[in-house]
Design a protein around this motif. Structure first.
Motif, PDB file in Angstrom:
ATOM      1  N   LEU A 103      -2.723  47.095 -20.451  1.00  0.00           N
ATOM      2  CA  LEU A 103      -2.762  45.784 -19.798  1.00  0.00           C
ATOM      3  C   LEU A 103      -4.198  45.291 -19.665  1.00  0.00           C
ATOM      4  O   LEU A 103      -4.489  44.120 -19.938  1.00  0.00           O
ATOM      5  CB  LEU A 103      -2.090  45.864 -18.423  1.00  0.00           C
TER       6      LEU A 103
ATOM      7  N   THR B  97       0.622  42.219 -22.411  1.00  0.00           N
ATOM      8  CA  THR B  97       0.370  41.259 -21.331  1.00  0.00           C
ATOM      9  C   THR B  97       1.245  41.590 -20.126  1.00  0.00           C
ATOM     10  O   THR B  97       2.293  42.233 -20.252  1.00  0.00           O
ATOM     11  CB  THR B  97       0.666  39.827 -21.788  1.00  0.00           C
ATOM     12  N   ALA B  98       0.816  41.093 -18.963  1.00  0.00           N
ATOM     13  CA  ALA B  98       1.568  41.329 -17.740  1.00  0.00           C
ATOM     14  C   ALA B  98       2.954  40.681 -17.834  1.00  0.00           C
ATOM     15  O   ALA B  98       3.953  41.234 -17.360  1.00  0.00           O
ATOM     16  CB  ALA B  98       0.792  40.777 -16.542  1.00  0.00           C
TER      17      ALA B  98
ATOM     18  N   ALA C 160       5.216  42.872 -19.784  1.00  0.00           N
ATOM     19  CA  ALA C 160       5.586  44.050 -19.017  1.00  0.00           C
ATOM     20  C   ALA C 160       6.709  43.739 -18.033  1.00  0.00           C
ATOM     21  O   ALA C 160       7.625  44.550 -17.842  1.00  0.00           O
ATOM     22  CB  ALA C 160       4.364  44.595 -18.280  1.00  0.00           C
TER      23      ALA C 160
END
Length: 340
Positions: free
Chosen positions: A11, A17-18, A21
């Protein structure tokens, strides 16, 4: 790097990417044997391989700096980029390497090894030869020194001479295996192999079917080679010997079969034509190096077994190595005659 650190590091690096996730989910699956390696998937789709290197164990394992050097070279040389996976940006620990997931499956599959061989040769011989040809300048006396890749002759060729890693002789199961393998013919053959060593180009030095990914969906089938942490300036015949050693091991206690010799000639002829190198000399060195490869494989496998059963577990590998050395001269003579 600890398992729980893998995803947060991805990350931070922006490899995942967040949002991905949260929405798709991220999985880091451990797949390494000799050191920690994780295959990272996003939403079930493989994206990256993350490899973490610890302190060197004395020369029998790879180094992050060597793999990084090869991946950096791929950014500048097309023939190198054609064979290695792409490195992903990583801003953290220098002992961590992250690469894209290369398409394909390992070339070691269920079924007779000889039947799989033509497909491997067709996919790998030409790009491997192009890789070696594109890096010959690195071995030239006038070339700028590249200390990371200026490493010694592979330890498998130094087992019974000075300079072999001390860790092999200080670990009881490995010392027992070396004692069992130290027949006069084996020692003499290893010394012949070491004497034949040439510094001709950049080589993988750990090329085996496990590290060769074949993408059968590509037209023509495409080969990608992974795990470059053992790379060095050396003899391309060493790379040719790795896959061949698996054929010898698959043959069991039968030293060489006609099918094995046909496979050897096919491999050498295809590579030699693409590399513009003399096939007979390659055949001679490849057969010798294959015996050394099998000894290296025996010691590597033994390190994964309980001490009490290590020798018995790798005995078939030692037999295959002894067979390769015992018949190297006769088999090479026949191969040379057929390839001349």
């Amino acid at each position: 790097m600890l398992p729980e650190e893998v995803i947060p590091a991805l990350l931070r690096a922006g490899i995942v990417t967040a949002e991905e996730a949260v929405r798709r989910g991220v999985l880091a699956e451990p797949i390494g044997l000799s050191h920690p390696v994780w295959r990272v998937s996003v939403g079930g789709v493989p994206r990256a391989v993350v490899k973490s290197f610890g302190p060197s164990r004395g020369g029998t394992d790879g180094e992050a700096a060597r793999e990084a050097a090869v991946l950096a070279l791929a950014a500048r040389r097309e023939a190198v980029a054609a064979l290695v996976p792409k490195r992903l940006d990583w801003t953290g620990d220098g002992a961590v390497i992250a690469t894209e997931v290369a398409p394909g499956a390992p070339a070691l599959r269920d079924g007779p090894a000889e039947e799989q061989w033509p497909g491997l040769v067709a996919a790998l011989a030409a790009p491997l030869a192009a890789f070696h040809r594109a890096t010959r300048d690195l071995a030239a006396p006038a070339a700028a020194r590249h200390d990371t890749l200026e490493v010694p002759v592979p330890w498998a060729l130094r087992l019974f001479d000075g300079g072999s890693p001390r860790e092999l002789w200080s670990t009881r199961p490995l010392a027992d295996i070396l004692s069992a393998a130290a027949a006069p013919g084996t020692v003499a053959s290893l010394r012949r192999a070491r004497g034949a060593w040439r510094r001709l180009c950049l080589i993988h030095a750990d090329l085996k079917q496990d590290n060769i990914l074949l993408d059968d969906d590509a037209t023509p089938p495409r080969a990608t080679v992974v795990d470059w942490e053992m790379a060095r300036i050396g003899d391309p015949a060493c790379d040719l010997a790795g896959p061949l050693s698996r054929l010898l091991l698959a043959a069991g206690e039968v030293p060489w079969t006609e099918a094995t010799e046909v496979a050897l000639r096919l491999w050498i002829a295809a590579y030699a034509e693409a590399a513009r190198l003399p096939a007979p000399a390659l055949a001679q060195r490849t057969v010798l190096y294959s015996g050394a490869w099998l000894l290296m494989s025996a010691l590597t496998r033994a390190s994964l077994h309980p001490p009490g059963g290590a020798l018995e577990a790798v005995r078939p590998v030692l037999v295959a190595a002894a067979n390769a050395f015992a018949l190297a001269e006769a088999v090479t003579a026949r191969a040379v005659a057929a390839l001349a």
